[in-house]
Scaffold this motif. Structure first.
Motif, PDB file in Angstrom:
ATOM      1  N   LEU A  42       0.812  -1.130   0.043  1.00  0.00           N
ATOM      2  CA  LEU A  42       0.041   0.034   0.091  1.00  0.00           C
ATOM      3  C   LEU A  42       0.860   1.321  -0.137  1.00  0.00           C
ATOM      4  O   LEU A  42       1.774   1.496   0.838  1.00  0.00           O
ATOM      5  CB  LEU A  42      -0.797  -0.010   1.277  1.00  0.00           C
ATOM      6  N   GLY A  43       0.453   1.980  -0.817  1.00  0.00           N
ATOM      7  CA  GLY A  43       1.392   3.355  -1.122  1.00  0.00           C
ATOM      8  C   GLY A  43       0.739   4.666  -0.253  1.00  0.00           C
ATOM      9  O   GLY A  43       1.581   5.584   0.080  1.00  0.00           O
ATOM     10  N   LEU A  44      -0.468   4.686   0.210  1.00  0.00           N
ATOM     11  CA  LEU A  44      -1.032   5.485   1.077  1.00  0.00           C
ATOM     12  C   LEU A  44      -2.235   5.229   1.930  1.00  0.00           C
ATOM     13  O   LEU A  44      -3.139   4.134   1.650  1.00  0.00           O
ATOM     14  CB  LEU A  44      -1.704   6.440  -0.146  1.00  0.00           C
ATOM     15  N   GLY A  45      -1.977   5.534   3.051  1.00  0.00           N
ATOM     16  CA  GLY A  45      -3.176   5.409   4.191  1.00  0.00           C
ATOM     17  C   GLY A  45      -3.538   6.893   4.560  1.00  0.00           C
ATOM     18  O   GLY A  45      -2.840   7.339   5.091  1.00  0.00           O
ATOM     19  N   THR A  61       2.467   7.334   4.050  1.00  0.00           N
ATOM     20  CA  THR A  61       2.835   7.046   2.636  1.00  0.00           C
ATOM     21  C   THR A  61       4.194   6.346   2.591  1.00  0.00           C
ATOM     22  O   THR A  61       4.816   6.367   3.426  1.00  0.00           O
ATOM     23  CB  THR A  61       2.864   8.368   1.774  1.00  0.00           C
ATOM     24  N   ASP A  62       4.160   5.820   1.220  1.00  0.00           N
ATOM     25  CA  ASP A  62       5.515   5.130   0.841  1.00  0.00           C
ATOM     26  C   ASP A  62       6.302   6.229   0.170  1.00  0.00           C
ATOM     27  O   ASP A  62       5.728   6.831  -0.826  1.00  0.00           O
ATOM     28  CB  ASP A  62       5.273   4.118  -0.227  1.00  0.00           C
ATOM     29  N   ASP A  68       5.832  14.154  -1.374  1.00  0.00           N
ATOM     30  CA  ASP A  68       5.607  15.026  -0.318  1.00  0.00           C
ATOM     31  C   ASP A  68       4.194  15.024   0.070  1.00  0.00           C
ATOM     32  O   ASP A  68       3.127  15.582  -0.258  1.00  0.00           O
ATOM     33  CB  ASP A  68       5.661  16.562  -1.387  1.00  0.00           C
ATOM     34  N   PRO A  69       4.018  14.075   1.179  1.00  0.00           N
ATOM     35  CA  PRO A  69       2.867  14.141   1.719  1.00  0.00           C
ATOM     36  C   PRO A  69       2.009  15.090   2.278  1.00  0.00           C
ATOM     37  O   PRO A  69       0.893  15.251   2.370  1.00  0.00           O
ATOM     38  CB  PRO A  69       2.790  13.053   2.902  1.00  0.00           C
ATOM     39  N   ASP A  70       2.965  16.371   2.723  1.00  0.00           N
ATOM     40  CA  ASP A  70       2.321  17.456   3.337  1.00  0.00           C
ATOM     41  C   ASP A  70       1.374  18.108   2.280  1.00  0.00           C
ATOM     42  O   ASP A  70       0.709  18.783   2.460  1.00  0.00           O
ATOM     43  CB  ASP A  70       3.495  18.419   3.404  1.00  0.00           C
ATOM     44  N   GLN A  71       1.809  17.803   0.841  1.00  0.00           N
ATOM     45  CA  GLN A  71       0.708  18.407  -0.243  1.00  0.00           C
ATOM     46  C   GLN A  71      -0.636  18.119   0.046  1.00  0.00           C
ATOM     47  O   GLN A  71      -1.860  18.574  -0.125  1.00  0.00           O
ATOM     48  CB  GLN A  71       1.118  18.196  -1.470  1.00  0.00           C
ATOM     49  N   ILE A  72      -0.663  16.533   0.484  1.00  0.00           N
ATOM     50  CA  ILE A  72      -2.113  15.965   0.787  1.00  0.00           C
ATOM     51  C   ILE A  72      -2.926  16.631   1.961  1.00  0.00           C
ATOM     52  O   ILE A  72      -3.892  16.954   2.022  1.00  0.00           O
ATOM     53  CB  ILE A  72      -1.980  14.430   0.853  1.00  0.00           C
TER      54      ILE A  72
END
Length: 92
Positions: A42-45, A61-62, A68-72
């Motif tokens: 899984l790449g995203l939770g 995230t992977d 850049d998970p901060d964008q999410i």
């Protein structure tokens, strides 16, 4: 979990939590959080939890897939603020 973990790329969940403050040993809990199960590749939770009048967001995230998970997180906050503007104010 192996079967599902090999078929999905992301897991997102929204859990309504307690509307009032919880206490542990007489001390109020400021925040509570949980994480979605991560298995396989899984790449995203994404975990969304409401607690005591607030909404909390957790992102796992992977780094190779989501550098850049901060964008999410920023996008979530922007959209949530937009939704709040559409809700009429509550009367006291």
């Amino acid at each position: 979990l192996t079967v599902f973990g090999s078929k999905a790329t992301a897991v997102m969940t929204n859990v309504p939590g307690p509307r009032e403050t919880l206490y542990m040993a007489g001390v109020p809990l400021r925040d509570i959080m949980f994480w979605v199960p991560q298995s396989g590749r899984l790449g995203l939770g994404v975990s969304i939890l409401s607690y005591n009048g607030r909404v909390l967001l957790g992102v796992a995230t992977d780094a190779g897939l989501v550098p850049d998970p901060d964008q999410i997180i920023a996008g979530f906050h922007d959209e949530f603020e937009t939704l709040l503007k559409l809700v009429p104010p509550r009367e006291a």
